[in-house]
Write a protein that holds these residues in place. Sequence first.
Motif, PDB file in Angstrom:
ATOM      1  N   PRO A 257     -16.352  49.344 -10.374  1.00  0.00           N
ATOM      2  CA  PRO A 257     -15.722  49.254  -9.056  1.00  0.00           C
ATOM      3  C   PRO A 257     -16.106  50.457  -8.188  1.00  0.00           C
ATOM      4  CG  PRO A 257     -14.107  49.816 -10.746  1.00  0.00           C
ATOM      5  CD  PRO A 257     -15.366  49.485 -11.467  1.00  0.00           C
TER       6      PRO A 257
ATOM      7  N   PHE B  11     -10.653  52.167  -4.340  1.00  0.00           N
ATOM      8  CA  PHE B  11      -9.953  51.026  -4.930  1.00  0.00           C
ATOM      9  C   PHE B  11      -8.480  51.382  -5.119  1.00  0.00           C
ATOM     10  CE2 PHE B  11     -12.452  53.048  -8.456  1.00  0.00           C
ATOM     11  CZ  PHE B  11     -11.427  53.542  -9.242  1.00  0.00           C
TER      12      PHE B  11
ATOM     13  N   VAL C 241      -7.546  48.200  -9.796  1.00  0.00           N
ATOM     14  CA  VAL C 241      -7.823  48.691 -11.145  1.00  0.00           C
ATOM     15  C   VAL C 241      -6.506  48.854 -11.900  1.00  0.00           C
ATOM     16  CG1 VAL C 241      -8.533  50.765 -12.419  1.00  0.00           C
ATOM     17  CG2 VAL C 241     -10.007  49.834 -10.618  1.00  0.00           C
TER      18      VAL C 241
ATOM     19  N   TRP D  77      -8.018  39.144  -5.320  1.00  0.00           N
ATOM     20  CA  TRP D  77      -8.423  40.532  -5.499  1.00  0.00           C
ATOM     21  C   TRP D  77      -9.320  40.544  -6.698  1.00  0.00           C
ATOM     22  CZ3 TRP D  77      -3.992  44.651  -5.473  1.00  0.00           C
ATOM     23  CH2 TRP D  77      -3.463  44.737  -4.201  1.00  0.00           C
TER      24      TRP D  77
ATOM     25  N   THR E 220      -5.273  51.537  -7.512  1.00  0.00           N
ATOM     26  CA  THR E 220      -5.063  51.665  -8.955  1.00  0.00           C
ATOM     27  C   THR E 220      -3.591  51.520  -9.289  1.00  0.00           C
ATOM     28  OG1 THR E 220      -6.863  53.280  -9.087  1.00  0.00           O
ATOM     29  CG2 THR E 220      -5.388  53.154 -10.972  1.00  0.00           C
TER      30      THR E 220
ATOM     31  N   PRO F  87      -8.173  48.027  -0.088  1.00  0.00           N
ATOM     32  CA  PRO F  87      -9.428  47.794  -0.782  1.00  0.00           C
ATOM     33  C   PRO F  87      -9.340  46.467  -1.529  1.00  0.00           C
ATOM     34  CG  PRO F  87      -8.220  49.648  -1.748  1.00  0.00           C
ATOM     35  CD  PRO F  87      -7.386  49.120  -0.650  1.00  0.00           C
ATOM     36  N   ASP F  88     -10.480  45.835  -1.783  1.00  0.00           N
ATOM     37  CA  ASP F  88     -10.378  44.520  -2.407  1.00  0.00           C
ATOM     38  C   ASP F  88     -10.484  44.571  -3.924  1.00  0.00           C
ATOM     39  OD1 ASP F  88     -12.989  45.095  -2.582  1.00  0.00           O
ATOM     40  OD2 ASP F  88     -13.654  43.572  -1.140  1.00  0.00           O
ATOM     41  N   THR F  89     -10.449  45.773  -4.484  1.00  0.00           N
ATOM     42  CA  THR F  89     -10.433  45.881  -5.943  1.00  0.00           C
ATOM     43  C   THR F  89      -9.145  46.540  -6.399  1.00  0.00           C
ATOM     44  OG1 THR F  89     -12.823  46.088  -6.001  1.00  0.00           O
ATOM     45  CG2 THR F  89     -11.637  46.794  -7.965  1.00  0.00           C
TER      46      THR F  89
ATOM     47  N   ARG G  62     -14.474  52.494 -14.431  1.00  0.00           N
ATOM     48  CA  ARG G  62     -15.850  52.608 -13.942  1.00  0.00           C
ATOM     49  C   ARG G  62     -16.871  52.702 -15.080  1.00  0.00           C
ATOM     50  NH1 ARG G  62     -17.401  54.373  -8.826  1.00  0.00           N
ATOM     51  NH2 ARG G  62     -18.423  56.231  -9.643  1.00  0.00           N
TER      52      ARG G  62
END
Length: 330
Positions: free
Chosen positions: A127, A131, A270, A295, A133, A266-268, A120
């Motif tokens: 993001p 999310f 990390v 993604w 991870t 979630p579409d992110t 972040r």
Amino acid sequence: TVLGIETSCDDTGVAVVRSDGEILGEAIASQAELHEAWGGVVPGIARDAHRDALGGAVELALRRAGLSSAAEVDAVAVTVGPGLEICLRVGCEEAVRLATAHGKAFVAVHHLEAHVLMARLACHPPPPFPFLTLLTSGGHCQLLLTRGIGDHQVIGSTLDDALGEAYDKVARLLELPVGGGGGPALESLAREGDPSATPLPVPMRNKPSFDFSLKTAVRLAVERASEEERASPAFRAGVAASFQNAALRHLEMRLTRARDSLGCAPDTLVLSGGVAANAELRRRTPSPRDDGAPWRMVVPPPRLCTDNGVMVAWAAAERLKLGLTDAPDV
Ligand code: ATP
Ligand code: FE
């Protein structure tokens, strides 16, 4: 501005970071050479090295930030765990001392949350929560649903070694330099090898869980090889490439399974922790979703994936924005 201190393992990291994520000053003292001869981190040696380096690192980070003392920051933050206790203690004592002496806010930081939140600071736009991870480091290998600060649901964990530890073990087996972690040396050797040279099973291929597992197949392959084979650069590079390929394939399969099973995925995604510095992992991870839309894969620059002071200062800045501080009595 926050002064962050990290001494959980073998890097003495200090940084001054502004609440908007600007890194004002940074200093890191690596102990890689100290531990090289031992083939891994020796806690007592690490503690002494932190003691020797910390004062100077604090001074240097402040100076690089254009500050003359900790009196000029707003808060002091430190990693309180997880990590080597006697090493954590060195950072904690200094942070408590600085916060108390200058009457500053104090923030106790969780090392793994600091790894996670690095994304972040380092990625634009940052993001938003929630999310997914993938945290892969020297001591951990976890898939997390990160819903917010202090709110991380562990979806899957390693069943044996952390991925970074597996890299370190294979590096040691191949007699590569392992001070400060064998990952980088193994990664460069793997670049020269054929990933199908040594047949290795992808761990847990048929298990329906999200958990991670890495096996002893590499060790057996090396032990079974003849003396000459073991000395041959092609064999060694082949083992390295095959290990990396199987390990990353394993991660991919776990990620795909998680993506397909989490209803509200979630579409992110990390990537965080030391192994996220690995170029091959970074290249291979952005798994396309079934509908074809990729993604959004977010990963900090390599130097911010391994332990550093910036992540501690930034995790604290995120907590301070929510009004979270701690009593300086950790
Ligand atoms: P934890 O964060 O779980 O407490 P740690 O702080 O010791 O453990 P990190 O500093 O986050 O771990 O990461 C170090 C690990 O990352 C080491 O195992 C190292 O080998 C590995 N690593 C670093 N760079 C790479 C790379 N390029 N490829 C693979 N592994 C790497
Ligand atoms: Fe770490």
